[in-house]
Scaffold this motif. Structure first.
Motif, PDB file in Angstrom:
ATOM      1  N   SER A 407       1.371  -1.467   0.348  1.00  0.00           N
ATOM      2  CA  SER A 407      -0.329  -0.347  -0.191  1.00  0.00           C
ATOM      3  C   SER A 407       0.610   1.111  -0.208  1.00  0.00           C
ATOM      4  CB  SER A 407      -0.787  -0.199   1.604  1.00  0.00           C
ATOM      5  OG  SER A 407      -0.392   0.193   2.609  1.00  0.00           O
ATOM      6  N   HIS A 408       2.363   0.877   0.137  1.00  0.00           N
ATOM      7  CA  HIS A 408       3.158   2.254   0.329  1.00  0.00           C
ATOM      8  C   HIS A 408       4.147   2.059  -0.703  1.00  0.00           C
ATOM      9  CE1 HIS A 408       0.572   3.218   4.267  1.00  0.00           C
ATOM     10  NE2 HIS A 408       1.404   3.931   4.489  1.00  0.00           N
ATOM     11  N   ALA A 409       4.073   1.279  -1.651  1.00  0.00           N
ATOM     12  CA  ALA A 409       4.996   1.279  -2.007  1.00  0.00           C
ATOM     13  C   ALA A 409       5.700   2.204  -3.224  1.00  0.00           C
ATOM     14  CB  ALA A 409       4.943  -0.281  -3.318  1.00  0.00           C
ATOM     15  N   GLN A 410       5.240   3.351  -3.614  1.00  0.00           N
ATOM     16  CA  GLN A 410       5.176   3.844  -4.424  1.00  0.00           C
ATOM     17  C   GLN A 410       6.528   5.003  -3.449  1.00  0.00           C
ATOM     18  OE1 GLN A 410       2.188   6.983  -6.092  1.00  0.00           O
ATOM     19  NE2 GLN A 410       3.988   8.086  -7.086  1.00  0.00           N
ATOM     20  N   ALA A 411       6.290   5.278  -2.259  1.00  0.00           N
ATOM     21  CA  ALA A 411       7.447   5.824  -1.322  1.00  0.00           C
ATOM     22  C   ALA A 411       8.378   5.001  -1.819  1.00  0.00           C
ATOM     23  CB  ALA A 411       6.380   6.477  -0.367  1.00  0.00           C
ATOM     24  N   ILE A 412       8.348   3.738  -1.105  1.00  0.00           N
ATOM     25  CA  ILE A 412       9.266   2.763  -0.866  1.00  0.00           C
ATOM     26  C   ILE A 412       9.960   2.602  -2.168  1.00  0.00           C
ATOM     27  CG2 ILE A 412       9.906   0.180  -0.443  1.00  0.00           C
ATOM     28  CD1 ILE A 412       6.977   0.143   1.161  1.00  0.00           C
ATOM     29  N   LEU A 413       9.550   2.764  -3.146  1.00  0.00           N
ATOM     30  CA  LEU A 413      10.445   2.192  -4.218  1.00  0.00           C
ATOM     31  C   LEU A 413      11.077   3.349  -5.048  1.00  0.00           C
ATOM     32  CD1 LEU A 413       8.078   0.295  -6.234  1.00  0.00           C
ATOM     33  CD2 LEU A 413      10.082  -0.868  -5.279  1.00  0.00           C
ATOM     34  N   LYS A 414      10.544   4.632  -4.214  1.00  0.00           N
ATOM     35  CA  LYS A 414      11.498   5.691  -4.956  1.00  0.00           C
ATOM     36  C   LYS A 414      13.311   5.943  -3.923  1.00  0.00           C
ATOM     37  CE  LYS A 414       7.375   9.398  -5.339  1.00  0.00           C
ATOM     38  NZ  LYS A 414       7.148  10.436  -4.417  1.00  0.00           N
ATOM     39  N   ARG A 415      13.253   5.157  -3.213  1.00  0.00           N
ATOM     40  CA  ARG A 415      14.479   5.371  -2.369  1.00  0.00           C
ATOM     41  C   ARG A 415      16.235   4.514  -3.132  1.00  0.00           C
ATOM     42  NH1 ARG A 415      13.888   1.835   2.518  1.00  0.00           N
ATOM     43  NH2 ARG A 415      13.019   0.249   1.001  1.00  0.00           N
ATOM     44  N   ASN A 416      16.921   5.128  -3.106  1.00  0.00           N
ATOM     45  CA  ASN A 416      18.206   4.508  -3.786  1.00  0.00           C
ATOM     46  C   ASN A 416      18.340   3.076  -3.558  1.00  0.00           C
ATOM     47  OD1 ASN A 416      18.873   6.735  -5.820  1.00  0.00           O
ATOM     48  ND2 ASN A 416      19.680   7.484  -3.755  1.00  0.00           N
ATOM     49  N   CYS A 417      18.040   2.647  -2.737  1.00  0.00           N
ATOM     50  CA  CYS A 417      18.409   1.699  -1.206  1.00  0.00           C
ATOM     51  C   CYS A 417      17.173   0.530  -2.423  1.00  0.00           C
ATOM     52  CB  CYS A 417      18.999   1.346   0.017  1.00  0.00           C
ATOM     53  SG  CYS A 417      16.707   1.866   0.039  1.00  0.00           S
ATOM     54  N   ALA A 418      16.482   1.041  -2.636  1.00  0.00           N
ATOM     55  CA  ALA A 418      15.136   0.133  -3.752  1.00  0.00           C
ATOM     56  C   ALA A 418      15.714  -0.183  -5.366  1.00  0.00           C
ATOM     57  CB  ALA A 418      13.515   0.829  -2.933  1.00  0.00           C
ATOM     58  N   LYS A 419      16.300   0.636  -5.836  1.00  0.00           N
ATOM     59  CA  LYS A 419      16.423   0.607  -6.891  1.00  0.00           C
ATOM     60  C   LYS A 419      17.352   0.043  -7.425  1.00  0.00           C
ATOM     61  CE  LYS A 419      14.231   5.423  -8.207  1.00  0.00           C
ATOM     62  NZ  LYS A 419      15.511   7.474  -7.500  1.00  0.00           N
ATOM     63  N   LYS A 420      18.380   0.054  -6.212  1.00  0.00           N
ATOM     64  CA  LYS A 420      19.797  -1.092  -6.749  1.00  0.00           C
ATOM     65  C   LYS A 420      19.178  -2.525  -6.049  1.00  0.00           C
ATOM     66  CE  LYS A 420      22.556   2.779  -5.268  1.00  0.00           C
ATOM     67  NZ  LYS A 420      23.917   3.567  -4.440  1.00  0.00           N
ATOM     68  N   ASN A 421      18.169  -2.528  -5.302  1.00  0.00           N
ATOM     69  CA  ASN A 421      17.849  -4.144  -5.381  1.00  0.00           C
ATOM     70  C   ASN A 421      15.983  -3.939  -5.130  1.00  0.00           C
ATOM     71  OD1 ASN A 421      18.046  -6.509  -4.418  1.00  0.00           O
ATOM     72  ND2 ASN A 421      18.872  -5.478  -1.769  1.00  0.00           N
ATOM     73  N   PRO A 422      16.198  -4.400  -6.525  1.00  0.00           N
ATOM     74  CA  PRO A 422      14.533  -4.577  -6.706  1.00  0.00           C
ATOM     75  C   PRO A 422      13.980  -6.068  -5.601  1.00  0.00           C
ATOM     76  CG  PRO A 422      15.832  -4.147  -9.242  1.00  0.00           C
ATOM     77  CD  PRO A 422      16.709  -4.270  -7.679  1.00  0.00           C
ATOM     78  N   LYS A 423      15.046  -6.956  -5.507  1.00  0.00           N
ATOM     79  CA  LYS A 423      14.342  -7.959  -4.685  1.00  0.00           C
ATOM     80  C   LYS A 423      13.843  -7.378  -3.300  1.00  0.00           C
ATOM     81  CE  LYS A 423      15.618 -11.403  -8.158  1.00  0.00           C
ATOM     82  NZ  LYS A 423      17.174 -12.880  -7.986  1.00  0.00           N
ATOM     83  N   GLY A 424      14.664  -6.632  -3.191  1.00  0.00           N
ATOM     84  CA  GLY A 424      15.002  -5.966  -1.806  1.00  0.00           C
ATOM     85  C   GLY A 424      13.966  -5.006  -1.395  1.00  0.00           C
ATOM     86  N   TRP A 425      13.594  -4.702  -2.116  1.00  0.00           N
ATOM     87  CA  TRP A 425      13.024  -3.235  -2.249  1.00  0.00           C
ATOM     88  C   TRP A 425      12.354  -2.767  -1.247  1.00  0.00           C
ATOM     89  CZ3 TRP A 425       7.632  -1.930  -1.899  1.00  0.00           C
ATOM     90  CH2 TRP A 425       6.989  -3.377  -1.878  1.00  0.00           C
ATOM     91  N   TYR A 426      11.612  -3.135  -0.033  1.00  0.00           N
ATOM     92  CA  TYR A 426      11.600  -2.978   0.954  1.00  0.00           C
ATOM     93  C   TYR A 426      12.278  -2.547   2.055  1.00  0.00           C
ATOM     94  CZ  TYR A 426      10.603  -8.107   1.640  1.00  0.00           C
ATOM     95  OH  TYR A 426      10.913  -9.649   1.414  1.00  0.00           O
ATOM     96  N   ARG A 427      13.319  -3.105   1.712  1.00  0.00           N
ATOM     97  CA  ARG A 427      14.472  -3.282   3.331  1.00  0.00           C
ATOM     98  C   ARG A 427      14.843  -1.374   3.654  1.00  0.00           C
ATOM     99  NH1 ARG A 427      20.153  -4.219   2.335  1.00  0.00           N
ATOM    100  NH2 ARG A 427      20.856  -3.098   4.172  1.00  0.00           N
ATOM    101  N   THR A 428      15.181  -1.417   4.665  1.00  0.00           N
ATOM    102  CA  THR A 428      15.729  -0.285   5.385  1.00  0.00           C
ATOM    103  C   THR A 428      16.953   0.316   5.177  1.00  0.00           C
ATOM    104  OG1 THR A 428      16.043  -1.238   7.768  1.00  0.00           O
ATOM    105  CG2 THR A 428      14.316   0.042   7.350  1.00  0.00           C
ATOM    106  N   ILE A 429      16.773   1.838   4.787  1.00  0.00           N
ATOM    107  CA  ILE A 429      18.985   1.669   3.931  1.00  0.00           C
ATOM    108  C   ILE A 429      19.699   0.727   5.449  1.00  0.00           C
ATOM    109  CG2 ILE A 429      20.449   3.570   3.954  1.00  0.00           C
ATOM    110  CD1 ILE A 429      18.199   5.376   4.168  1.00  0.00           C
ATOM    111  N   ASP A 430      19.282   0.915   6.503  1.00  0.00           N
ATOM    112  CA  ASP A 430      20.641   0.605   7.214  1.00  0.00           C
ATOM    113  C   ASP A 430      20.150  -0.781   7.737  1.00  0.00           C
ATOM    114  OD1 ASP A 430      21.875   2.706   7.508  1.00  0.00           O
ATOM    115  OD2 ASP A 430      21.020   3.126   8.610  1.00  0.00           O
ATOM    116  N   ARG A 431      20.836  -2.092   7.713  1.00  0.00           N
ATOM    117  CA  ARG A 431      20.453  -3.200   8.577  1.00  0.00           C
ATOM    118  C   ARG A 431      19.849  -3.177   9.633  1.00  0.00           C
ATOM    119  NH1 ARG A 431      21.378  -8.178   6.093  1.00  0.00           N
ATOM    120  NH2 ARG A 431      22.771  -7.155   4.685  1.00  0.00           N
ATOM    121  N   ILE A 432      18.792  -3.835  10.574  1.00  0.00           N
ATOM    122  CA  ILE A 432      18.599  -3.706  11.670  1.00  0.00           C
ATOM    123  C   ILE A 432      18.855  -5.085  12.001  1.00  0.00           C
ATOM    124  CG2 ILE A 432      16.397  -3.472  13.039  1.00  0.00           C
ATOM    125  CD1 ILE A 432      15.103  -1.889  11.322  1.00  0.00           C
TER     126      ILE A 432
END
Length: 562
Positions: A407-432
């Motif tokens: 439901s928030h895919a548009q905002a999540i996919l805008k991030r560079n970390c999502a663009k660089k890692n499409p399979k892990g598109w929902y990760r945070t920039i830093d690993r938790i």
């Protein structure tokens, strides 16, 4: 005026576009005339000298703030030694080189120079011949220079990397080793200015002082430390050194291409012609006048280490402690920063109402939660997309999490970390790492005027605007007492860049500079005092036991309290 054949065809158009951009995009900031004269004086480019024998370079002349006074001084010096201008072309051809990429700036400044040359008795043809040699329409960073220089002066452009076209930035990176991390464009300008100096040559410039302490300035500091020395430094923070109000932390720095000598230092001078003239004489005098604000010191640079120009008594304490005690992370402590998500509005929200599985939420502590010196949790949590193995969880196993992210895919996919890692598109920039939340820790906000060290007993995960300290060796409460004393601020204030308003950056790179005894070397009686004083408001008792721990002398204690 020459137009060099500078650029490979694949990025020549990029340079053309950049050259026609606004002054702001090009990083053009213009310097007050009295400050320009001051820098020229400090650099040794004085009318009293035979300037035609020098070769001076201005790497980015803009509207001629430096170039016009340079040529004016050159002509006054030349007129004193030359009764005729018949040999002017021969005598002055190599005296000046000046670069600029903006066509309008070149046109305006060239016209001003023609008037100046003609006013000094040079015929139009001679003036044009000299200007054709002196002025180079091109990118200083991409042009081969005809010879080395005795002087390089100017105000290099302030351009952040994100404003530089990618193809041009790539070319700069291939040529200049000092473009590191988030280095501003002025860093390679300084690098090239240094490399084109002849032995004993001088570079004098005014620009931001951030590179002198920040991480990105490390390679440039190492370069200076290896083959040069800083002969002069004038702190210009909070002085109106420019013709416009800019958000910058300027300093005037004079660097010579030799290894020997002391450093003369001054701060925040009055910006009138007489005051600056008096200050330049004091900076250059064989012996500093007694009534001068100038101080002299050595050992400013040491490899990539940040440079320290102020609070030299505090620096002396730091240097002694560095000889005796190990770095804090060598004593079993670890310093880190909280999680950056890249989309806080999605990943952070009220713990009770975010519609994801309970084990995907971790209570989050932010700077606002610790303003009063203890943790006052505001009820926020961060969504954790990682499992215990450190890998992203499968959304198929978490239907609520999957629905929320989709439901928030548009905002999540805008991030560079999502663009660089499409399979892990929902990760945070830093690993938790969930285990961090359960560990007792010290929390430290980034920007503060004093050390704000807050104990957290192991319930929360820190946000990215907080640094944290954990330890497998030191008692965390005892460590809090040490860092709340003047010790943390001592090291941070020496190594950190100072912000407007007197604030410091309590960042990991500076916190790691703190020296600390090994826990096993702390006497048992002192351990108990350190633990018991962590929550005490008795600042005097806290500081006394910590300063006793470090063996500070009375003079050193006074320096730490400044």
């Amino acid at each position: 005026m020459r137009q060099e054949k500078l650029f490979q065809p694949d990025f020549s158009q990029t340079i053309q576009d950049f050259s026609e951009s606004t002054a702001e995009d090009r990083g053009a900031i213009f310097t007050r005339p009295e400050v320009v004269d001051f820098i020229l004086d400090l650099s040794g480019y004085a009318i009293e000298k035979d300037l035609q024998r020098y070769r001076i370079l201005e790497p980015s002349f803009g509207d001629g703030d430096f170039l016009l006074p340079i040529v004016n001084r050159l002509l006054k010096s030349y007129n004193k030694t030359s009764t005729s201008h018949s040999n002017a072309v021969h005598d002055l051809t190599d005296a000046v080189r000046a670069f600029e990429i903006n066509h309008e700036s070149i046109r305006m400044t060239t016209n001003k120079l023609k008037l100046l040359l003609n006013a000094n008795g040079l015929q139009s043809g001679v003036s044009q011949t000299l200007l054709d040699k002196w002025i180079i329409n091109g990118d200083f960073l991409l042009t081969d220079l005809p010879f080395t220089f005795t002087h390089v002066v100017g105000n290099p452009p302030y351009v952040r990397q994100e404003r530089i076209p990618d193809i041009l930035l790539k070319e700069y990176r291939e040529r200049y080793t000092t473009i590191y991390d988030r280095a501003d464009l002025y860093v390679p300008f300084i690098e090239k200015g240094l490399t084109c100096l002849e032995p004993n040559g001088t570079i004098g410039f005014i620009c931001s002082d951030r590179w002198m302490k920040n991480k990105y300035g490390g390679p440039l500091r190492a370069m200076v430390s290896k083959d040069f020395h800083i002969s002069g430094y004038v702190d210009m923070v909070d002085t109106p050194a420019f013709n416009s109000d800019v958000v910058a932390y300027p300093a005037i720095t004079i660097i010579r291409r030799n290894k020997d000598g002391q450093t003369r230092i001054a701060s925040k001078p009055q910006l009138d012609q007489q005051s600056l003239s008096e200050l330049s004489h004091a900076m250059l005098a064989s012996k500093i006048p007694k009534d001068s604000q100038v101080i002299e010191t050595g050992n400013i640079h040491n490899g990539e280490d940040p440079w320290v120009f102020h609070s030299l008594d505090r620096l002396a304490v730091v240097r002694r402690l560095e000889e005796i005690f190990p770095a804090i992370e060598d004593t079993g402590c670890r310093i880190g920063i909280g999680v950056a998500t890249g989309a806080d509005k999605v990943f952070i929200g009220p713990m009770d109402s975010m519609p994801v599985e309970p084990d995907r939420k971790i209570p989050l502590v932010k700077t606002k939660d610790i303003e009063k010196g203890t943790v006052d949790w505001q009820g926020l949590a961060v969504i954790n997309p990682f499992g215990k193995n450190g890998k992203l969880v499968s959304l198929a196993n978490y239907p609520k999490l999957a629905s929320y992210f989709n439901s928030h895919a548009q905002a999540i996919l805008k991030r560079n970390c999502a663009k660089k890692n499409p399979k892990g598109w929902y990760r945070t920039i830093d690993r938790i790492c969930p285990d961090l939340a359960s560990r007792p820790k010290l929390l430290i906000p980034d920007i503060k005027g004093d050390a704000h060290i807050v104990y957290e007993n192991g319930q929360f995960y820190p946000h990215h605007n907080l640094y944290y300290v954990i330890s497998d060796k030191w008692n965390i409460k005892a460590l809090q007492t040490v860092l709340k004393s003047g010790i943390a601020k001592l090291f941070v204030s020496v190594y950190s860049t100072k912000m407007r308003g007197g604030y410091f950056r309590f960042q990991a790179q500076y916190l790691r500079k703190i020296r600390l005894p090994y826990w096993q070397d702390v006497p048992e009686s002192m351990r108990k005092q350190l633990i018991n004083l962590a929550d005490s408001g008795n600042i005097e008792s806290r500081n006394k036991v910590v300063f006793d721990l470090y063996g500070l002398t009375p003079i050193e204690r006074t320096a730490v309290h400044k």
